[in-house]
Design a protein around this motif. Structure first.
Motif, PDB file in Angstrom:
ATOM      1  N   PRO A 331       2.984  23.908 -23.160  1.00  0.00           N
ATOM      2  CA  PRO A 331       3.957  23.653 -24.244  1.00  0.00           C
ATOM      3  C   PRO A 331       3.527  22.519 -25.168  1.00  0.00           C
ATOM      4  O   PRO A 331       4.037  22.416 -26.286  1.00  0.00           O
ATOM      5  N   GLN A 332       2.586  21.659 -24.712  1.00  0.00           N
ATOM      6  CA  GLN A 332       2.142  20.558 -25.555  1.00  0.00           C
ATOM      7  C   GLN A 332       1.439  21.042 -26.816  1.00  0.00           C
ATOM      8  O   GLN A 332       1.250  20.276 -27.776  1.00  0.00           O
ATOM      9  N   LYS A 333       1.004  22.304 -26.830  1.00  0.00           N
ATOM     10  CA  LYS A 333       0.329  22.858 -28.008  1.00  0.00           C
ATOM     11  C   LYS A 333       1.306  23.525 -28.982  1.00  0.00           C
ATOM     12  O   LYS A 333       0.878  24.042 -30.019  1.00  0.00           O
ATOM     13  N   TRP A 334       2.590  23.506 -28.647  1.00  0.00           N
ATOM     14  CA  TRP A 334       3.595  24.181 -29.461  1.00  0.00           C
ATOM     15  C   TRP A 334       4.585  23.174 -30.048  1.00  0.00           C
ATOM     16  O   TRP A 334       4.904  22.158 -29.450  1.00  0.00           O
ATOM     17  N   GLY A 335       5.072  23.507 -31.242  1.00  0.00           N
ATOM     18  CA  GLY A 335       6.091  22.696 -31.892  1.00  0.00           C
ATOM     19  C   GLY A 335       6.980  23.558 -32.761  1.00  0.00           C
ATOM     20  O   GLY A 335       6.764  24.769 -32.899  1.00  0.00           O
TER      21      GLY A 335
END
Length: 471
Positions: A331-335
């Motif tokens: 999820p750290q690659k998503w915003g």
């Protein structure tokens, strides 16, 4: 400092008997003022008498140099009375230089491997709390969260203050990750803040590999690194087993998600994103380490979707990208994005908010588009830009022809139920472009379906790399 002061006392008593009483009195007063009356006994209990003897032998050469310097000060009848007054000066102020010396001497290994926390046996261990790296990371994450807009210095000051409430010396358990770094992780996550140990005592320069428990003095909190300790000692299994474990809660903010292998998110063509779900690919200005360690300007691409989300590491062709699984595992690659004129405001999954300043919009190409030319990517690392002698170069080249063939490239390991991907260097094959994807087919049924976009005739994005035309 202790051995040097003792050496000066002994030397003066021997060389100038007339001032011996005065020197001995000054030395005794110094021991009392600095609480060093039992220092040597404590060292022997903490490290063992053999280690203390070895330390004396190790610095014998330095003491010989000190003796030469003392003799150059003049006749002993003049130098020794003057030296006696130095014991009460800042030069020998141990308590000022090492304010927590007493605490450092209370946790460590004794000659028989038992703890010296406040005595010996289980009663001593009961007074010491062992924190996991995740617990300290959680404590720091919760401390700095309200100060996100206050700046790094404010966060670090607050983090240090919070750590100091745990005591001057703390005991931490975790797993060694790299040089002097102790961490905690599982298959998907790793702690946001590691623990770093400096000035290892009675141990090798770095902690041993694997699970360790260390005791150290709190030095600082670095928002980009983690909790920094100094004067660290690696405790034995017997020692750490006597200590009680902290019950400090670990919250989600303590963790960050690891980057997963790209192959984990590869699915057959058509089972990933649909072209109609993509708003576009946009690039921003950033920086990276280039050949020799020099900082270079880069223009990475992020993939913006119409549902209001953004992905910052496109590698596979979108139609072969398992975006649902990616959202779960990395999820750290998503915003989430909101439009701000020509730019975007992005709120990332960890709560950070960034302004994405658009520097360009590489285009998807219609199915059947033919390419022409040789394109190269280059990256690296090293230290030559800083005067060192290490240089790292990594490069790749594709040559595309209008007849639908190419040479160059590589095929990494991995695959899925419908595609087998080898691990050999590709000599070439055929290519086909469609939307934001390119399919590269090599020999022996090797195939890769990668992210693809064209910024202009001289710049292509293939996989996670930027390729420029080789002139």
């Amino acid at each position: 400092m202790y051995l040097s002061a003792t050496f000066i006392r002994d030397s003066c008593v021997k060389r100038d008997p007339a001032s011996a009483v005065r020197v001995n009195q000054s030395y005794a007063a110094w021991l009392a003022a600095q609480n060093l009356g039992t220092f040597e006994a404590q060292l022997g209990k903490k490290f063992g008498t053999d280690q203390v003897k070895a330390l004396r032998q190790e610095i014998s050469g330095q003491l010989a140099v000190l003796d030469t310097a003392l003799q150059k000060l003049g006749p002993a009848s003049q130098a020794c009375p003057a030296l006696a007054t130095q014991f009460s000066s800042d030069t020998f102020d141990v308590r000022k230089k090492v304010p927590n010396l007493a605490a450092l001497l209370t946790v460590g290994r004794g000659p028989s491997g038992t703890t010296a926390a406040s005595g010996s046996g289980s009663s001593a261990g009961a007074s010491v709390t062992v924190y996991s790296v995740a617990q300290l990371s959680s404590l720091m994450a919760q401390t700095v969260a309200p100060l996100r807009s206050a700046g790094t210095r404010a966060q670090e000051a607050a983090g240090l203050k919070k750590l100091q409430t745990l005591g001057k010396v703390i005991v931490v358990s975790g797993t060694t990750k790299r040089r002097r770094s102790i961490t905690q992780a599982d298959d998907r996550r790793e702690v946001r803040y590691d623990v770093y140990c400096y000035d290892m005592h009675n141990d090798a320069a770095d902690p041993p590999q694997g699970q360790v428990t260390v005791a150290g003095r709190i030095r600082e909190f670095d928002a980009s690194l983690g909790v920094v300790l100094e004067d660290c000692v690696v405790l034995s299994a017997g020692q750490s087993a006597q200590f009680k474990k902290s019950t400090l809660a670990v919250v989600d903010a303590a963790w960050q998600f690891k980057s997963q292998p790209y192959e984990k998110f590869l699915v057959p063509a058509g089972q990933g994103l649909k072209d109609s779900e993509i708003l576009g690919a946009y690039m921003e200005q950033s920086s990276a380490v280039g050949v020799g360690g020099m900082t270079i300007t880069t223009y990475p691409v992020s993939l913006f979707l119409k549902d209001g989300t953004v992905f910052n590491d496109p590698y596979w062709a979108p139609t072969s990208f398992n975006f649902k699984l990616s959202r779960q595992l990395e999820p750290q690659k998503w915003g989430k994005w909101t439009r701000q004129g020509n730019n975007f405001t992005i709120k990332w999954s960890d709560g950070r908010t960034d302004t994405f300043i658009v520097k360009g919009a590489p285009k998807a190409l219609p199915a059947g588009t033919r390419l022409s030319g040789t394109f190269e990517t280059i990256s690296g690392g090293g230290t030559t830009s800083l005067g060192g002698d290490t240089i790292v170069v990594s490069s790749g080249t594709y040559t595309f022809r209008p007849d639908g063939t190419f040479t160059g490239g590589s095929f990494g390991g991995g695959g899925d139920s419908s595609v087998t991907v080898g691990s050999s260097r590709a000599s070439g094959g055929t290519y086909s472009v469609s939307g934001y994807g390119i399919t590269l087919r090599g020999s022996a049924s090797q195939e890769r379906r990668l992210f693809f976009a064209r910024y202009n005739d001289d710049m292509l994005y293939i996989g996670s790399s930027t390729y420029t035309r080789d002139r």
